[in-house]
Design a protein around this motif. Structure first.
Motif, short mmCIF file in Angstrom:
data_model
loop_
_atom_site.label_atom_id
_atom_site.label_comp_id
_atom_site.label_asym_id
_atom_site.label_seq_id
_atom_site.Cartn_x
_atom_site.Cartn_y
_atom_site.Cartn_z
N UNK A 716 0.82 -1.21 0.00
CA UNK A 716 0.00 0.00 0.00
C UNK A 716 0.85 1.26 0.00
N UNK A 865 -10.24 13.41 3.19
CA UNK A 865 -10.80 13.20 4.53
C UNK A 865 -10.72 14.44 5.41
N UNK A 899 -7.39 13.00 10.78
CA UNK A 899 -8.10 12.23 9.77
C UNK A 899 -7.30 12.09 8.49
N UNK A 900 -6.14 12.70 8.43
CA UNK A 900 -5.33 12.60 7.22
C UNK A 900 -4.55 11.29 7.24
N UNK A 901 -4.81 10.40 6.30
CA UNK A 901 -4.11 9.11 6.33
C UNK A 901 -2.62 9.27 6.04
N UNK A 902 -2.26 10.38 5.42
CA UNK A 902 -0.86 10.56 5.02
C UNK A 902 -0.08 11.37 6.05
N UNK A 1009 -0.75 6.26 -3.26
CA UNK A 1009 -0.42 5.91 -1.88
C UNK A 1009 -1.71 5.60 -1.12
N UNK A 1010 -1.74 4.44 -0.48
CA UNK A 1010 -2.91 4.00 0.30
C UNK A 1010 -4.20 4.15 -0.51
N UNK A 1013 -8.16 3.41 0.51
CA UNK A 1013 -9.04 4.25 1.34
C UNK A 1013 -10.02 5.01 0.46
N UNK B 249 -14.65 8.99 10.66
CA UNK B 249 -13.31 9.32 10.17
C UNK B 249 -12.73 8.13 9.43
N UNK B 250 -11.51 8.31 8.90
CA UNK B 250 -10.88 7.19 8.20
C UNK B 250 -9.75 6.57 9.01
N UNK B 251 -9.61 6.98 10.25
CA UNK B 251 -8.51 6.46 11.06
C UNK B 251 -8.84 5.01 11.45
N UNK B 254 -10.92 4.03 14.57
CA UNK B 254 -11.98 5.02 14.79
C UNK B 254 -13.16 4.67 13.89
N UNK B 329 -3.94 -3.15 9.12
CA UNK B 329 -4.15 -1.93 9.91
C UNK B 329 -4.98 -2.21 11.15
N UNK B 400 -0.94 4.79 12.97
CA UNK B 400 -1.87 5.01 11.88
C UNK B 400 -1.36 4.29 10.63
N UNK B 401 -1.84 4.70 9.50
CA UNK B 401 -1.58 3.93 8.28
C UNK B 401 -0.12 3.96 7.84
N UNK B 402 0.47 5.16 7.80
CA UNK B 402 1.85 5.24 7.34
C UNK B 402 2.79 5.09 8.53
#
Lengths: 1031, 609
Positions: A716, A865, A899-902, A1009-1010, A1013, B249-251, B254, B329, B400-402
């Protein structure tokens, strides 16, 4: 004609002696105004609408209102140009081509100025990126505004005037009684300066110029000189390279002055099924090793053997004398090199003229077209031997005058103590310096020099390529160029600019044209014809031949290494040789490999650290701490060097960056790290050291990244494949798109059916995308500094970085694999037994992990997001594809960042400008001159992030609009895409048909990237392809 | 409701032989009396904590959020943890006052006032955090959808944070109105019982002129029901919306569909735990053991057990689904193997032990009814629920994701200071409330006295006559007299002392007094009692009444009035002084200074001879 008409006001005037007429002559009113009546009469007063109370209310209110109105924010006065300069349009940037040459970094650049202030450095595309426009070059604009600069001439520590200085020095220079006048300079590589020094030498007897490169390339220079007769370094253009073998040469870093990385990156792009293969043998983990297809750990001693083995293998021999594993690796590399033939290149960083000689021989044997000896690089010319000789001469009292320009030997010489002793025996000491540094404070006369952005010069970076340096700002302080001083003292009555211009004899370009371009190809070459002849003559003069070199290298003595380590000194990406130590941008720039800022440290392998009982541990907030060691070379010890346990560090070796630990003329906050120059004995980067655990607590590192692996999420995050798979398999095999369930069947996440949101209309106007090619990115960090510089990104200081609050809008993530490769790491996670700890994939491999770099900035998601969660709608979606942050509107809930995945959003935890707690460039008047007026300086409490440099794209759009033309492909830029001279970052408008960016977007290697989502970013990456072919 | 039949098997909800008057006296006591030493000590500590927290807030606002331990990865930690925790605590009040009212649960009456007070004070604390956690709190009003002329711009209705603004403010206002409505008759009771004119005035205002007429009561009941109907959905909505902060949210960790019901259950769980924590202390300190009984505590423990069970199921579901999904994740969310073994293992296990394991002990009836154990469990649940929110916020954000952005969080002294400050603020408010508000909804408790009071239940049990029991003991001769000298005047008694005469049969008023005919003010009745102490009481067994009409200025009606006040003899009249005259003036409207002018005492002295 005058009129005799008489006007009368009333019939009264017709009466004679009327009292009313008489009265009116004196008074305005016939009857007296009954003022007393209405003012004094109580009844009237009370009867009037305005009572006393009302009156007081009005007075009170108007006073309060006036007071409030006066209480506006502080008035900032801007002073307009009294006489507006003809060429400056306020609000419009001017670009000047010039050249950076500070003795360590050389690059042809463009300088962006606003209202007469240089504010940013760009690559000069005219010159095919001559030189090395690295992070330090981009940051050098801030060094111009360094508040620690020397502001005027000084004599014996007291301020003086230039006239005084000239007068005294002329007298003293002429009364040296024949003693030597030594000019200690860095490599100027300037034809005009060389000419000037020659005339200075003829004006005074016994003048000697000693060229001192702080980080010496003496060995390579010696080898090149003996082989080709010129004191220069071979140039490498790796664009066409197919096989690159490096033994200990960090050629993507500062090896041979750097500048090879942009051509290297081009060779790394898979084209027509082909890309270069890069094998790296090294002890420290370097940028080159991190980018290599195959990295083999080798101690410096083994490296010497390997160079000699490589030579013999290429020449047709068959023995290597290396241990099994290394033997195989070297043999394979040699085989592949021979196979690549003219497209192969061999480089080595072994600091031994013999080894360098063999490297030249190998390339010659291969017929390598990659190495260029006709147009060698002239940016290193120093001789270690001469510098050491000078110190001896000084101590023996033979030197009458020492004129130093742009060098700081008292700090950077390995034998600085002897130098300091010696300087006392010199009759006359003059320092031409920008700062009152370690050396300058020892000198009698201080002649402040301007920054290169305030100077004139010409720099022949490569033979045949002359770059011109021109001032982009009137000197800020009372400074005078070194060359101007020489002119005055030589008695030539002209400025250096005139001198420079008078030397201009190039017919192909006028001087003005050359200035505008910043670069001129003179066509001059170094003849390498008759090298045999040369060689024999050199041999007679104590030079060496290939044969003697091979013999000498293989006969290397076996250094007794009982409990000792081999230390490899290196110049770090951020700090270089340390001349920009007072530059907060560079201090805060994380090292690409260790991701640590504000420090240098001893890199050590895990095994050695365990043996010495040295630990690196994460404290409660996750920040890294490390133990100290005492390191001894030849009896001289540096105490308390923090140890950073470095994956991929060869066992038995340690590394330490030069350029830190500077104390003089460096702001307190930036006096970080330890000075490693005392270890740089005989200008050899490899030293045998003994190390003992200092046992005295913890050193606090400031890392911007604490988790080093991708924890099995490679698919990912950084997609990787091999050239073989890339060439033979379908895209879906090596670059699969995530699947989601839709109506009980799997569809790709890119399928519009997978999208629950309505899309924005992207067809009107430009629509921006940014492409990041992971194959081309070497992790050099130039984009990080360019972004800092363009966007007024604040510097937060060591403690705040340690608190994990750096403000970088663009970061370059670096991942180690937990297993030998990233592929294995993903498998490890999949096959992880139930209830087994995730440390298997979380803990990086310390042996020789695979490394990957990934620049990450705001991805400008189409379904962002961050946008939906802001309660005050401070984040909007731009029609051009940007995700736009409105600072004014932000109240700082930080929800968007969560909420920012990056994790690219940066919060202003404090006020970073005009705040004494953050005493960096934004908090002093001089440093603030570098701020880009097109970009807001954010206040505390707001979120900030990458804007896709909207100020630049808007400028392009408006320019085109004003000129009434369509925008052509390649006009749009961001700071990062501009800064990347490797082509890793490409920015552009998808709505321009057939634009480069749309082609990149259609490329099979593209991925997001990712992606799963569903954020639909406007930044995409290209799958990293590695050439793993072993034979 | 008082007429509802109550099965004998149900345990009484009001212990002790309480009469209506006793309830008034008991509930009014803390308000009318003086605070004791312990109150002052606890109040001082709370005040200091509050001020310390205030200082930390001022420091944060003036310097920047950087003084907290947050970082670029973990943008929320203690701030939002505390916010959700306090909001959750605020849930019990509404549940008790609204839902239990609709379900006609009589046991709510003893605890609803304090539970609602707790709700409001907790929501005040909760509301503080979303404001101070902002980078620029002085612009907090921008989250309100106010017209653009006010320097704001229109808000983003997509944001769950905005939904919070509405959810919390609605909840606070409805709770406040509901609470106040219930307080009206009780404020009126205090107004009527106080002897201080200041208090009388204040409580008069607070009670909105409550007169106690049937119409008042009817409207009161109607409004209560309407508000209960309005408040019931809020019990579900508020924490549902708070959970949307996370669930939408996208976490990873969460983003969970289970959050809304699970958050509501968790909120009630923690809210009841906080009610237990507070009331177990208060019933002791304010001598309310007869009203807040072990039965009440057990009932609340059952709610805790139920909601705790829901929460446990939610935990297990989260854990299982996370693992079952096979998404890497999910292995790092706050309920996962990664969390249990990762750097935040201690927070994970604190959550499991506090919320899952310890409350299981309440399945045992003996422990459920053990006050000390209950208190301990309640504390543990409070801690556990704090950790739940901490885990959700910090653990999920930290990995988290990264992985390049993975980070850890350590609170600074400011983080801790503000949290302690809110606890201090909460207790400051609660302690002030305990001294100025009727802490038990006495009007409501009175309605269940006949059905659920121990005295009446016992009477029914023994086949006693219920029909006559409306008779006031003070006028009824079946009750034996008691010596008024033994009593401390009510208005002077403090919370913990002087109450020895209360709670048994002897506390009734003088049987020869029938002041109810004249006044319904309890404080006045107490004053009459005191007056009789001074002038002597009339004992019909040994004394005969004199003909008071012989005193000039006393007619037949006046004589009757005097009799109602317990004055029958010349001897008593002869001891009247200025003080007593004033009281007579006060009580008998037509009197107005007459006794003093006519010098009744002097006349009586003569008549006595």
């Amino acid at each position: 004609m005058s009129s005799n008409k008489k006007y009368w006001r009333s019939v009264e005037e017709l009466k004679e002696n009327s009292s009313i007429v008489e009265t009116l002559k004196q008074n305005e009113f016939v009857e007296e105004i009954p003022t007393d009546e209405f003012l004094g009469d109580k009844e009237t007063l009370e009867g009037s609408a305005t009572s006393r109370r009302d009156f007081l209310k009005y007075v009170g209110f108007s006073t309060a209102a006036a007071t409030l109105a006066a209480c506006e924010g502080p008035v900032n006065k801007s002073i307009p140009y009294v006489v507006a300069p003809e060429r400056i349009t306020v609000g419009k940037a001017e670009y000047y081509a010039t050249t950076m040459a500070d003795g360590f970094d050389f690059a042809s650049i463009l300088v962006k100025t606003r209202e007469g202030r240089p504010i940013k450095i760009e690559n000069n595309d005219m010159g095919n990126n001559v030189g090395n426009t690295n992070a330090r070059v981009h940051a050098s604009v801030l060094t111009l505004y360094d508040s620690e600069r020397l502001q005027g001439p000084k004599i014996k520590g007291k301020s003086a005037s230039w006239e005084q200085l000239d007068e005294e020095l002329l007298t003293r220079l002429n009364s040296l009684n024949g003693k030597q006048i030594v000019l200690l300079t860095p490599t100027f590589a300037s034809p005009s300066t060389a000419k000037l020094i020659a005339s200075f030498s003829s004006a005074y007897p016994n003048v000697r110029q000693v060229v001192y490169d702080t980080v010496s390339e003496s060995a390579a220079l010696d080898a090149f000189e003996s082989k080709y007769g010129t004191r220069a370094l071979p140039d490498y253009d790796m664009t066409e390279a197919e096989m690159i073998v490096s033994i200990g040469a960090d050629f993507l870093g500062d090896w041979h002055g750097g500048g090879i990385d942009s051509s290297y990156a081009k060779s790394r792009l898979p084209k027509n099924g082909k890309m270069s293969r890069h094998v790296q043998f090294e002890s420290n983990m370097t940028l080159s090793g991190a980018n290599a297809d195959k990295r083999v750990m080798m101690t410096p001693k083994q490296q010497k053997q390997a160079v000699s083995a490589m030579h013999s293998l290429i020449m047709g021999g068959n023995s290597t004398g290396l241990s099994d594993k290394l033997d195989e690796a070297v043999r394979n590399a040699a085989t592949q090199l021979r196979k690549a033939g003219t497209k192969g290149v061999f480089v080595t960083g072994v600091q031994d003229p013999n080894a360098q000689m063999l490297a030249l021989a190998i390339n010659e044997r291969l017929g390598s077209t990659i190495m260029n000896v006709q147009n060698p690089k002239l940016i290193r010319q120093g001789s270690a031997q001469e510098v050491l000789q000078l110190v001896e001469d000084m101590n023996s009292g033979n030197v009458g005058a020492l004129l130093m320009a742009g060098v700081n030997p008292a700090y950077s010489l390995p034998n600085a103590a002897e130098f300091k002793k010696g300087i006392e025996k010199v009759d006359l000491t003059v320092s031409f310096t920008m700062k009152e540094d370690e050396t300058a404070i020892l000198c009698e006369y201080l002649a402040p020099t301007p920054h290169y952005l305030e100077s004139w010069d010409d720099v022949e970076i490569k033979r045949g390529t002359v770059c011109l340096m021109q001032p982009t700002i009137r000197p800020i302080f009372n400074t005078r160029q070194f060359q101007d001083n020489l002119l005055i003292w030589t008695g030539i009555n002209s400025s250096y600019y005139e001198f420079l211009k008078s030397n201009w004899d190039n017919s192909s370009k006028s001087f003005n044209q050359a200035l505008q371009d910043g670069i001129v190809e003179t066509g001059a070459t170094t003849s390498n014809a008759g090298t045999e002849e040369m060689q024999s003559s050199m041999k007679a003069a104590g030079g060496m031949t290939v044969a003697s070199a091979a013999a000498a290298l293989s006969a290397q003595d076996e250094i007794a290494s009982n409990g000792s380590f081999e230390l490899t000194l290196y110049s770090s990406t951020g700090m270089g040789d340390g001349r920009q130590a007072n530059n907060p941008w560079l201090q805060e720039m994380p090292d690409p490999i260790t991701r640590t800022s504000w420090d240098n440290y001893l890199t050590m392998s895990k095994a050695d650290a365990d043996a010495l009982e040295i630990e690196n541990e994460h404290v409660s907030n996750g920040a890294l701490n490390g133990n100290y060691v005492n390191v001894t070379v030849d009896g001289s010890t540096i105490k308390n060097i923090p140890v950073f346990i470095q994956p991929g560090q060869a066992k038995g070796t340690v590394g330490l960056a030069l350029g830190y630990g500077k104390k003089e003329a460096v702001q307190k906050e930036m006096q970080v790290g330890v000075n490693a120059y005392p270890f740089y004995k005989n200008f050899n980067t490899v030293q045998t050291v003994t190390i003992e655990n200092a046992d005295n607590g913890w050193h606090e590192f400031a890392c911007v990244q604490l988790q080093n692996t991708m924890a099995g999420r490679g698919d990912d995050i950084i997609k990787e494949t091999t050239l073989e798979i890339f060439n033979t398999k379908n895209r879906s095999d090596w670059n699969p798109v995530g699947q989601v369930d839709y109506n009980h069947s799997e569809i790709e996440v890119r399928n519009p059916k997978a999208d629950i949101w309505e899309s924005f209309d992207t067809s009107v106007g430009p629509f921006f995308n940014l492409s990041i090619d992971l194959n081309a990115c070497t992790g050099c960090g130039a984009c990080v500094i360019a972004c800092h510089s363009e966007n007024n990104v604040p510097v937060v200081g060591k403690q705040e970085v340690r608190n994990f609050r750096d403000m970088h809008w663009l970061r370059i993530d670096r991942y180690y694999s937990s297993a030998d490769t990233f592929e294995q790491e993903i498998k490890d996670l999949e096959e992880l037994p139930l209830m087994d700890s995730y440390s298997v994939v979380e803990e990086q491999s310390y042996d020789n992990p695979e490394i990957a770099f990934q620049p990450v900035m705001c991805q400008h998601c189409n379904h962002a997001p961050c946008e939906t969660v802001c309660p005050v709608a401070a984040i909007g979606h731009g029609r051009q594809g940007q995700n736009q942050m409105t600072y004014n509107r932000c109240v700082g809930t930080r929800y968007c960042a969560n909420n920012c995945p990056y994790k690219v959003r940066r919060f202003n935890w404090f006020l970073y400008n005009e705040n004494d707690e953050f005493p960096y460039n934004m908090s002093n008047d001089l440093g603030r001159m570098v701020l880009n007026p097109d970009v807001t300086v954010r206040s505390r409490g707001v979120m900030e992030k990458c804007s896709f440099c909207i100020q630049l794209t808007q400028k392009t759009i408006l320019d085109a609009k004003r000129e009434g033309r369509a925008i052509v492909d390649g006009e749009f830029h961001t700071a990062c895409s501009n800064a990347c001279n490797k082509g890793a970052l490409t920015f552009g408008d998808l709505n321009i048909p057939d634009s480069e960016i749309s082609q990149l977007k259609d490329n099979d290697r593209k991925y997001y990237l990712l992606e799963d989502i569903g954020t639909k970013p406007n930044v995409f990456y290209h799958v990293k392809v590695k050439n793993t072919a072993e034979a | 409701m008082s007429s509802h039949y109550e099965a004998p098997i149900r345990e009484p909800l009001v212990l002790g032989d309480k009469s209506y008057h006793d309830i008034s006296v008991d509930v009014g006591a803390p308000v009318l009396g003086k605070a004791n030493k312990y109150w002052w000590i606890v109040f001082s500590i709370a005040l200091v904590a509050f001020l310390w927290g205030l200082g930390c807030i001022v420091y944060t606002v003036s310097t920047g959020i950087g003084v907290w331990g947050l970082n670029k990865t973990i943008g929320w930690a203690w701030d939002i943890t505390n916010f959700v925790w306090w909001v959750g605590i605020g849930h019990a009040g509404t549940l008790i006052s609204a839902v239990l009212l609709l379900f006609r649960q009589k046991w709510r009456m003893a605890i609803n006032r304090s539970a609602e007070a707790m709700t409001i004070f907790a929501v005040v604390q909760a509301g503080l955090f979303p404001i101070i956690h902002m980078g620029r709190p002085w612009l907090a009003y921008w989250v309100l959808p106010i017209p653009n002329q006010f320097g704001s711009l229109w808000v983003n209705f997509n944001s769950p944070l905005l939904w919070d603004v509405f959810a919390i403010s609605t909840y606070l206002s409805v709770s406040l109105v509901f609470w106040w409505t219930g307080l009206l008759p009780d404020f009126a009771m205090i107004r009527d019982r106080t002897s201080s004119p200041f208090q009388k005035k204040i409580y008069g205002i607070l009670s909105f002129g409550w007169s106690g007429r049937a119409k008042d009561w009817q409207r009161f009941e109607e409004v209560s029901l309407v508000l209960a109907g309005l408040a019931t959905p809020l019990v579900l909505s508020v924490h549902t919306i708070v959970s949307f902060d996370f669930a939408t949210s996208v976490v990873p960790g969460w983003h969970s569909t289970i959050f809304p019901p699970y958050f509501v259950a968790g909120a009630i769980f923690s809210g009841f735990a906080m009610v237990q924590t507070l009331l177990i202390v208060m019933r002791k300190v304010s001598n309310l053991e007869d009203y807040i009984t072990v039965t009440h505590i057990e009932y609340m423990n059952k709610v805790i057990l139920l909601t705790g069970g829901i929460v446990t199921v939610a935990y297990l579901t989260e854990y299982f689904i996370g693992w079952y999904s096979g998404v890497p994740y999910e292995n790092y969310t706050y309920l996962s193997f990664g969390a249990a073994t990762g750097p935040y293992w201690w927070a994970f296990w604190a959550l499991i032990i506090c919320n899952l394991i310890v409350p299981l002990s309440l399945w045992v009836k003996k422990w459920r009814r053990n006050i000390k154990w209950t208190f301990f469990v309640a504390l543990v649940v409070n801690i556990g629920m704090w950790f739940e929110r901490f885990d959700i916020i910090v653990v999920n954000l930290s990995k988290d994701r990264l992985p390049s952005s993975w980070a850890m969080f350590t609170p600074t002294f400011v983080d801790i200071g503000i949290f302690i400050g809110t606890i201090g603020f909460f207790f400051v408010l609660f302690l002030l409330y305990a001294r100025t508000f009727p802490v038990i909804a006495q009007a409501e408790v009175k309605t269940i006295l006949k059905s659920s009071g121990a005295k009446y239940k016992a009477m029914r049990e023994t086949g006693g006559q219920m029909s006559g029991s409306t008779r006031d003991s003070r006028t009824s001769s079946i009750y034996k007299e008691f010596d008024v000298m033994a009593r401390t005047p009510v208005s002077n008694s403090s919370v913990s002392e002087g109450r020895s005469g209360f709670g048994d049969d002897t506390i009734e008023h003088e049987p020869t007094v029938n002041a109810d005919a004249l006044i319904d003010n309890e404080a006045k009745k107490d004053q009459i009692d005191q007056m009789l102490v001074r002038v002597g009481r009339f004992d019909p067994a040994t004394q005969t009444a004199d003909d008071l009409k012989k005193i000039s200025g006393v007619g037949p009606i006046m004589e009757q009035n005097l009799h109602q006040m317990g004055i029958y003899t010349y001897d008593q009249v002869s001891k009247l002084t200025k003080k007593e005259y004033d009281l007579l003036d006060d009580i008998i409207n037509s009197f107005s200074g007459r006794a003093e002018r006519d010098d009744w005492a002097g006349q009586a002295k003569k008549l006595k001879k």
